[in-house]
Design an enzyme around this catalytic site. Structure first.
Site, PDB file in Angstrom:
ATOM      1  N   PRO A 123       0.777  -1.248   0.000  1.00 33.66           N
ATOM      2  CA  PRO A 123       0.000   0.000   0.000  1.00 33.66           C
ATOM      3  C   PRO A 123       0.810   1.300   0.000  1.00 33.66           C
ATOM      4  CG  PRO A 123       0.029  -0.944   2.189  1.00 33.66           C
ATOM      5  CD  PRO A 123       0.735  -1.927   1.300  1.00 33.66           C
ATOM      6  N   CYS A 124       1.455   1.577  -1.117  1.00 33.92           N
ATOM      7  CA  CYS A 124       2.196   2.832  -1.250  1.00 33.92           C
ATOM      8  C   CYS A 124       1.258   4.035  -1.236  1.00 33.92           C
ATOM      9  CB  CYS A 124       3.065   2.809  -2.496  1.00 33.92           C
ATOM     10  SG  CYS A 124       2.196   2.412  -4.021  1.00 33.92           S
TER      11      CYS A 124
END
Length: 155
Positions: A123-124
């Site tokens: 989850p950047c």
């Protein structure tokens, strides 16, 4: 590499695997043609599409998919730190550098974050600027905002 497309609320995604592990998720605006890639589903791609559908429907908060993201040792450490950010929470690039015990690596963390080949699952999108701003994202800022809103993150 095997790949398949899936429709999602954030556009058409291309999922790629080596047959054993998910290797990439590409946003519609960033899909690359590579020699040897074959549009052929496999169990990993089907599992990924199913879990992403559940995520977009608000029924999944974490993923259980074998991953094989190619990158340097530092990038791998950053991507693992991203994976440790809880659903709906935000961290800054500085927070990630601090978690890696390298407070001076803020820019390097930003560069590694930008090269994350498996967005959404790694989850950047949960990483923001130190001032709280939504900064660069491969899918675009509107997609980043949509993902954070889906997760109920306080923007």
């Amino acid at each position: 590499m095997n790949y398949q497309y899936m429709r999602s609320p954030i556009g058409r995604l291309r999922l790629l695997s080596d047959g054993q592990c998910l290797t990439a998720i590409e946003f519609e605006n960033r899909q690359l043609d590579r020699p040897g890639d074959t549009e052929r589903g496999d169990p990993v791609l089907r599992l990924c599409a199913q879990q992403l559908d559940e995520y977009f429907a608000g029924k999944r908060r974490s993923f259980d998919i074998p991953l094989a993201a190619g990158g340097t040792a530092f990038q791998q450490r950053v991507w693992q730190a991203l994976s440790d950010i809880p659903y709906g929470e935000l961290r800054s690039y500085r927070d990630i550098a601090h978690a890696l015990d390298n407070d001076k690596a803020v820019r390097a963390v930003g560069a590694a974050n930008g090269r994350n080949p498996i967005p959404v699952i790694v989850p950047c999108h949960r990483v923001i600027g130190s001032d709280g701003s939504l900064t660069g994202f491969a899918g675009g800022i509107a997609v980043k905002r949509a993902l954070l809103e889906l997760e109920g993150a306080e923007l």
